[in-house]
Scaffold this motif. Sequence first.
Motif, PDB file in Angstrom:
ATOM      1  N   VAL A 199      -1.144  10.114   2.828  1.00 28.00           N
ATOM      2  CA  VAL A 199      -2.281  10.054   3.749  1.00 28.00           C
ATOM      3  C   VAL A 199      -3.142  11.294   3.562  1.00 28.00           C
ATOM      4  N   ALA A 200      -4.444  11.087   3.461  1.00 28.90           N
ATOM      5  CA  ALA A 200      -5.374  12.206   3.328  1.00 28.90           C
ATOM      6  C   ALA A 200      -6.509  12.042   4.332  1.00 28.90           C
ATOM      7  N   PRO A 201      -6.880  13.141   4.980  1.00 27.17           N
ATOM      8  CA  PRO A 201      -8.011  13.067   5.913  1.00 27.17           C
ATOM      9  C   PRO A 201      -9.354  13.080   5.178  1.00 27.17           C
ATOM     10  N   ILE A 202     -10.279  12.322   5.720  1.00 26.75           N
ATOM     11  CA  ILE A 202     -11.671  12.352   5.262  1.00 26.75           C
ATOM     12  C   ILE A 202     -12.468  12.869   6.441  1.00 26.75           C
ATOM     13  N   ASP A 252      -3.130  20.231   8.953  1.00 28.18           N
ATOM     14  CA  ASP A 252      -1.693  20.479   8.760  1.00 28.18           C
ATOM     15  C   ASP A 252      -1.356  20.752   7.293  1.00 28.18           C
ATOM     16  N   GLY A 253      -2.221  21.464   6.610  1.00 27.16           N
ATOM     17  CA  GLY A 253      -1.986  21.815   5.216  1.00 27.16           C
ATOM     18  C   GLY A 253      -2.356  20.749   4.207  1.00 27.16           C
ATOM     19  N   VAL A 254      -2.843  19.598   4.673  1.00 26.71           N
ATOM     20  CA  VAL A 254      -3.256  18.523   3.773  1.00 26.71           C
ATOM     21  C   VAL A 254      -4.765  18.634   3.562  1.00 26.71           C
ATOM     22  N   LYS A 255      -5.175  18.722   2.316  1.00 22.84           N
ATOM     23  CA  LYS A 255      -6.589  18.860   1.987  1.00 22.84           C
ATOM     24  C   LYS A 255      -7.405  17.730   2.586  1.00 22.84           C
ATOM     25  N   SER A 256      -8.522  18.104   3.194  1.00 22.77           N
ATOM     26  CA  SER A 256      -9.452  17.135   3.744  1.00 22.77           C
ATOM     27  C   SER A 256     -10.630  16.992   2.777  1.00 22.77           C
ATOM     28  N   TYR A 257     -11.106  15.785   2.654  1.00 20.68           N
ATOM     29  CA  TYR A 257     -12.225  15.503   1.754  1.00 20.68           C
ATOM     30  C   TYR A 257     -13.478  15.238   2.584  1.00 20.68           C
ATOM     31  N   PRO A 258     -14.630  15.659   2.076  1.00 23.02           N
ATOM     32  CA  PRO A 258     -15.863  15.449   2.852  1.00 23.02           C
ATOM     33  C   PRO A 258     -16.334  14.000   2.869  1.00 23.02           C
ATOM     34  N   SER A 259     -15.829  13.189   1.919  1.00 21.85           N
ATOM     35  CA  SER A 259     -16.267  11.796   1.847  1.00 21.85           C
ATOM     36  C   SER A 259     -15.244  10.970   1.077  1.00 21.85           C
ATOM     37  N   LEU A 260     -15.373   9.671   1.189  1.00 26.24           N
ATOM     38  CA  LEU A 260     -14.515   8.783   0.391  1.00 26.24           C
ATOM     39  C   LEU A 260     -14.777   8.969  -1.095  1.00 26.24           C
ATOM     40  N   THR A 297      -4.885  16.706  20.241  1.00 28.55           N
ATOM     41  CA  THR A 297      -5.003  15.821  21.400  1.00 28.55           C
ATOM     42  C   THR A 297      -5.742  14.522  21.056  1.00 28.55           C
ATOM     43  N   ARG A 298      -6.270  14.424  19.848  1.00 31.74           N
ATOM     44  CA  ARG A 298      -7.035  13.226  19.460  1.00 31.74           C
ATOM     45  C   ARG A 298      -6.108  12.163  18.880  1.00 31.74           C
ATOM     46  N   PRO A 299      -6.364  10.896  19.183  1.00 34.72           N
ATOM     47  CA  PRO A 299      -5.553   9.827  18.596  1.00 34.72           C
ATOM     48  C   PRO A 299      -5.557   9.845  17.064  1.00 34.72           C
ATOM     49  N   SER A 300      -6.685  10.215  16.462  1.00 30.46           N
ATOM     50  CA  SER A 300      -6.749  10.230  14.996  1.00 30.46           C
ATOM     51  C   SER A 300      -5.803  11.280  14.419  1.00 30.46           C
ATOM     52  N   TYR A 301      -5.599  12.374  15.131  1.00 20.96           N
ATOM     53  CA  TYR A 301      -4.626  13.374  14.659  1.00 20.96           C
ATOM     54  C   TYR A 301      -3.214  12.803  14.765  1.00 20.96           C
ATOM     55  N   PHE A 302      -2.923  12.169  15.881  1.00 20.95           N
ATOM     56  CA  PHE A 302      -1.584  11.641  16.090  1.00 20.95           C
ATOM     57  C   PHE A 302      -1.241  10.582  15.035  1.00 20.95           C
ATOM     58  N   VAL A 303      -2.172   9.687  14.770  1.00 18.90           N
ATOM     59  CA  VAL A 303      -1.924   8.644  13.767  1.00 18.90           C
ATOM     60  C   VAL A 303      -1.762   9.277  12.389  1.00 18.90           C
ATOM     61  N   PHE A 304      -2.639  10.215  12.040  1.00 17.52           N
ATOM     62  CA  PHE A 304      -2.536  10.923  10.758  1.00 17.52           C
ATOM     63  C   PHE A 304      -1.166  11.593  10.635  1.00 17.52           C
ATOM     64  N   SER A 305      -0.792  12.326  11.656  1.00 16.10           N
ATOM     65  CA  SER A 305       0.467  13.060  11.629  1.00 16.10           C
ATOM     66  C   SER A 305       1.668  12.112  11.550  1.00 16.10           C
ATOM     67  N   TYR A 306       1.624  11.033  12.310  1.00 14.98           N
ATOM     68  CA  TYR A 306       2.727  10.073  12.290  1.00 14.98           C
ATOM     69  C   TYR A 306       2.895   9.474  10.897  1.00 14.98           C
ATOM     70  N   SER A 332       0.823  -1.209   0.000  1.00 12.85           N
ATOM     71  CA  SER A 332       0.000   0.000   0.000  1.00 12.85           C
ATOM     72  C   SER A 332       0.858   1.261   0.000  1.00 12.85           C
ATOM     73  N   THR A 333       0.341   2.288  -0.678  1.00 12.56           N
ATOM     74  CA  THR A 333       1.025   3.590  -0.674  1.00 12.56           C
ATOM     75  C   THR A 333       0.086   4.730  -0.286  1.00 12.56           C
ATOM     76  N   SER A 334      -1.229   4.497  -0.344  1.00 10.22           N
ATOM     77  CA  SER A 334      -2.161   5.584  -0.040  1.00 10.22           C
ATOM     78  C   SER A 334      -3.147   5.150   1.045  1.00 10.22           C
ATOM     79  N   VAL A 335      -3.453   6.105   1.930  1.00  5.80           N
ATOM     80  CA  VAL A 335      -4.384   5.851   3.036  1.00  5.80           C
ATOM     81  C   VAL A 335      -5.369   7.007   3.095  1.00  5.80           C
TER      82      VAL A 335
END
Length: 168
Positions: free
Chosen positions: A47-50, A58-66, A29-38, A16-19
């Motif tokens: 890695v992209a946030p949904i 952190d400057g990475v575009k977030s998407y409203p949905s998959l 302070t949220r675990p999801s931020y820490f995992v995303f950042s790591y 895998s290369t994309s998450v």
Amino acid sequence: MILTTIAQRRALLDRSTSVAMIGASPNATRPSYFVFSYLRTRGRYDVAPINPTTDAIDGVKSYPSLTAYAAERGVPDIVDVFRRPDQLMPIVEEAIAIGARAIWFQYGVINEDSIKRADEAGLDVVVDRCIKVESARFDGGLAIGGLNTHLITSRRRQVTSSPGGGLR
């Protein structure tokens, strides 16, 4: 297939290369931020946030949905999920609809019907595991903490450039 062994989870992460991280939070302070950042700063995965409540983390575009993610970037290799168990079925259905090949349910994100549905649809399914912990285990990141990594080598993977200009 439900991936229950270390070798299966390692094979998934290796290929895998994309998450796409559902529920990634901009709150440090949220675990999801820490995992995303790591994962993002390790450079191995794109890695992209949904998260429909924020435009970027952190400057990475977030998407409203998959679906929005897939329309712009293609199907992610792994859909990583930080949501309450009662909210999983629509996420699984959306992952199936976009053609996802793997879904990863973080610690405590367990809904047997959703797990069964993803498995029956042919997705690789990881349950009650942290993608950050597993990634660190295989890349040697847990070794500095003295934890058993199941590694038989002390060599770390080299960071390389990806076709899109990021690091892997």
